[in-house]
Design a protein around this motif. Structure first.
Motif, mmCIF file in Angstrom:
data_model
loop_
_atom_site.group_PDB
_atom_site.id
_atom_site.type_symbol
_atom_site.label_atom_id
_atom_site.label_comp_id
_atom_site.label_asym_id
_atom_site.label_seq_id
_atom_site.Cartn_x
_atom_site.Cartn_y
_atom_site.Cartn_z
ATOM 1 N N ASN A 228 0.818 -1.214 0.000
ATOM 2 C CA ASN A 228 0.000 0.000 0.000
ATOM 3 C C ASN A 228 0.850 1.261 0.000
ATOM 4 O OD1 ASN A 228 -2.623 -1.086 0.024
ATOM 5 N ND2 ASN A 228 -2.320 -1.700 2.152
ATOM 6 N N LEU B 219 -3.796 1.155 -3.805
ATOM 7 C CA LEU B 219 -4.652 0.161 -4.481
ATOM 8 C C LEU B 219 -5.439 0.696 -5.682
ATOM 9 C CD1 LEU B 219 -6.170 -1.753 -1.427
ATOM 10 C CD2 LEU B 219 -4.672 -2.727 -3.157
ATOM 11 N N THR C 204 -6.875 -4.431 -12.697
ATOM 12 C CA THR C 204 -7.602 -5.682 -12.467
ATOM 13 C C THR C 204 -8.940 -5.669 -13.184
ATOM 14 O OG1 THR C 204 -6.536 -5.827 -10.328
ATOM 15 C CG2 THR C 204 -8.474 -7.194 -10.648
ATOM 16 N N PHE C 205 -9.657 -4.545 -13.090
ATOM 17 C CA PHE C 205 -10.958 -4.487 -13.750
ATOM 18 C C PHE C 205 -10.817 -4.512 -15.263
ATOM 19 C CE2 PHE C 205 -12.668 -3.270 -9.605
ATOM 20 C CZ PHE C 205 -13.747 -4.141 -9.585
ATOM 21 N N ILE D 287 -10.448 -8.164 -16.063
ATOM 22 C CA ILE D 287 -11.706 -8.919 -15.888
ATOM 23 C C ILE D 287 -12.638 -8.625 -17.057
ATOM 24 C CG2 ILE D 287 -13.823 -9.098 -14.505
ATOM 25 C CD1 ILE D 287 -12.188 -8.789 -12.011
ATOM 26 N N PHE E 118 -1.962 -10.264 -8.450
ATOM 27 C CA PHE E 118 -2.647 -9.194 -7.718
ATOM 28 C C PHE E 118 -2.684 -9.525 -6.230
ATOM 29 C CE2 PHE E 118 -7.107 -7.606 -6.629
ATOM 30 C CZ PHE E 118 -6.722 -6.288 -6.469
ATOM 31 N N LEU E 119 -3.015 -10.767 -5.928
ATOM 32 C CA LEU E 119 -3.094 -11.212 -4.541
ATOM 33 C C LEU E 119 -1.730 -11.111 -3.853
ATOM 34 C CD1 LEU E 119 -4.672 -12.832 -2.258
ATOM 35 C CD2 LEU E 119 -3.713 -14.853 -3.321
ATOM 36 N N LEU F 244 -2.127 -7.141 -2.632
ATOM 37 C CA LEU F 244 -3.126 -7.212 -1.558
ATOM 38 C C LEU F 244 -2.549 -7.646 -0.216
ATOM 39 C CD1 LEU F 244 -6.242 -8.708 -3.365
ATOM 40 C CD2 LEU F 244 -6.007 -6.438 -2.414
ATOM 41 N N ILE F 245 -1.675 -8.673 -0.246
ATOM 42 C CA ILE F 245 -1.235 -9.186 1.051
ATOM 43 C C ILE F 245 0.242 -8.886 1.326
ATOM 44 C CG2 ILE F 245 -2.987 -10.963 1.100
ATOM 45 C CD1 ILE F 245 -0.952 -13.025 0.414
ATOM 46 N N THR G 86 -13.852 -8.843 -6.206
ATOM 47 C CA THR G 86 -12.696 -7.958 -6.307
ATOM 48 C C THR G 86 -12.885 -6.720 -5.435
ATOM 49 O OG1 THR G 86 -12.394 -8.722 -8.565
ATOM 50 C CG2 THR G 86 -11.189 -6.757 -7.930
ATOM 51 N N LEU G 87 -14.095 -6.170 -5.429
ATOM 52 C CA LEU G 87 -14.351 -4.987 -4.606
ATOM 53 C C LEU G 87 -14.197 -5.313 -3.119
ATOM 54 C CD1 LEU G 87 -17.375 -3.371 -6.491
ATOM 55 C CD2 LEU G 87 -15.041 -2.491 -6.310
ATOM 56 N N GLU H 209 -12.272 -7.645 -1.907
ATOM 57 C CA GLU H 209 -10.818 -7.791 -1.687
ATOM 58 C C GLU H 209 -10.157 -6.433 -1.515
ATOM 59 O OE1 GLU H 209 -9.501 -11.877 -4.014
ATOM 60 O OE2 GLU H 209 -9.348 -9.966 -5.035
ATOM 61 N N LEU H 210 -10.555 -5.486 -2.383
ATOM 62 C CA LEU H 210 -9.962 -4.157 -2.303
ATOM 63 C C LEU H 210 -10.320 -3.490 -0.977
ATOM 64 C CD1 LEU H 210 -10.613 -2.998 -5.964
ATOM 65 C CD2 LEU H 210 -8.390 -3.306 -4.897
ATOM 66 N N GLY I 17 -8.172 -5.040 1.565
ATOM 67 C CA GLY I 17 -6.810 -4.533 1.394
ATOM 68 C C GLY I 17 -6.681 -3.140 1.983
ATOM 69 N N ILE J 103 -8.714 -12.869 2.179
ATOM 70 C CA ILE J 103 -8.440 -12.416 0.809
ATOM 71 C C ILE J 103 -7.961 -13.589 -0.049
ATOM 72 C CG2 ILE J 103 -7.034 -10.886 -0.616
ATOM 73 C CD1 ILE J 103 -6.981 -8.891 1.678
#
Lengths: 247, 151
Positions: free
Chosen positions: A60, A76, A83-84, A87, A241-242, A246-247, B39-40, B42-43, B46, B70
């Motif tokens: 972050n 993020l 990401t979108f 998708i 992404f994960l 994210l983590i 996804t939302l 997850e965000l 996060g 997550i």
């Protein structure tokens, strides 16, 4: 329905695929499985090194920029956009495959174009992100001297803060674990290369559709195979992404 | 018993009914919504981790728990992409197994290597990594003329 009668079929007696699948498509699946192991090995190696460190940069904190937003702190945000994009391009690919099942040439052309646009948009985002990371310099205390360095495979400015030390209004840090840049650029680069080859494959499929090749063959199976590859690229991104953001 | 519209390979015994367009499109739209919503979430989680890190002394157990959630949500996304978008769920069961069973190796693969990484960190944090070798090198003079000695 055809499926009701299949119990009487001698699947393994030859002459037909026991998996009820055309050879090329089956081999695409096995290629993707092996590719999943390649990506898996990269990500697990990243995880191993990360677990072996006492300090790891906070994503972050590292990925908080957005194009044209200057120095605004937007954690993020940009990666959610990426990401979108991926998708949505996966959805347009499903729609192209669906149109192919119905021998709808115009539909295939339309959705393939959108998928290609999505892929190029994703690659552009990645190009921006890499550039930002490499050229964005941060003050780091190295051997008692404050130096401004960017993130590369050999330098990492994202270390722990040096308490109470500022440089031009920015917090001075120590150097972070050097593996961070190597893994980030290596894995997102390998994924980006998959996206690039996916875009090239999709462009070839689009040209073949425009030429009417699939109409002459009587089926749009190739669109389906290209689709499998494209969805796989999206699937890998879920895990990149994960693991990185994210983590 | 064949669907004549796209019979193209003698290997393929039956085709999945293409289904009417409306229901397939509906399924695609539904999956898109599910993927976007996951996804939302997850965000949001996060971002929750980000906010927790602002606290000078965040609860590491809570952060680890959120990260676990997550990971599970990502696996759910993978399931939808492979099952619906890639239509693996519609294939013959034997074929699905040839893909899914080898992937089970990942369970060992992830557990073993993260464990190993953790062990390295423990070595880093104790003196085990820097501990000098205990036994001193013992050098005995070698008689070159005796059998077994150096020529």
């Amino acid at each position: 329905m055809a499926t009701a009668a299949t119990s009487d079929i001698k699947w393994w007696a030859g002459g037909r695929s026991p998996f009820n699948m055309e050879y090329g498509k089956l081999m695409m699946w096995y290629f993707l499985m092996s590719d999943a192991f390649t990506f898996g090995a990269f990500l697990i190696s990243y995880g191993t090194i990360r677990f072996s460190q006492n300090y790891w940069p906070d994503p972050n904190h590292v990925f908080n920029a957005f194009p044209f937003a200057g120095h605004a702190n937007l954690p993020l945000a940009f990666v959610s956009l990426m990401t979108f994009i991926l998708i949505i391009s996966s959805v347009t690919m499903v729609l192209a495959v669906h149109a192919g099942h119905h021998m709808d040439r115009k539909g295939v052309i339309k959705w393939m174009i959108w998928t290609i646009v999505g892929g190029i948009a994703f690659l552009s985002c990645q190009a921006w992100e890499w550039t930002h990371l490499i050229t964005g310099h941060h003050p780091v205390l190295i051997d008692g001297v404050v130096q401004e360095i960017g993130t590369t495979v050999s330098r990492n400015p994202w270390g722990p803060d040096v308490t109470g030390m500022m440089h031009d209004g920015m917090q001075v840090t120590k150097t972070g674990p050097v593996a961070f840049g190597g893994y980030f650029f290596g894995i997102t680069g390998f994924h980006g290369f998959h996206v690039l080859s996916g875009v090239v494959i999709n462009i070839i499929m689009l040209i073949m559709t425009l030429n009417g090749t699939f109409d002459r063959r009587g089926h749009y199976q190739m669109i389906e195979k290209a689709g499998l590859y494209w969805h796989f690229v999206d699937l890998v991104w879920v895990f990149v992404f994960l693991c990185f953001y994210l983590i | 018993m064949q669907h004549s519209s796209n019979t193209h390979s003698p290997e393929v015994t039956f085709h999945h009914a293409p289904g009417d367009s409306a229901s397939t499109i509906k399924k695609i739209v539904r999956t898109t919504v599910i993927l976007s919503v996951i996804t939302l979430i997850e965000l949001a989680l996060g971002f929750g981790i980000y906010m927790l890190h602002k606290n000078p002394d965040p609860s590491h157990a809570l952060i680890l728990f959120i990260k676990g959630v997550i990971v599970i949500l990502s696996l759910l996304k993978a399931f939808y992409i492979v099952g619906v978008f890639m239509h693996l769920g519609d294939e013959v069961k034997n074929m699905i197994m040839t893909i899914v069973v080898p992937l089970m190796l990942f369970i060992w693969f992830i557990a073993a290597f993260l464990w190993d990484g953790n062990a390295w960190r423990n070595l880093r944090n104790t003196d085990a990594g820097h501990r000098p070798a205990k036994q001193e090198q013992v050098t005995k003079p070698v008689d070159a003329k005796k059998p077994g000695g150096i020529e």
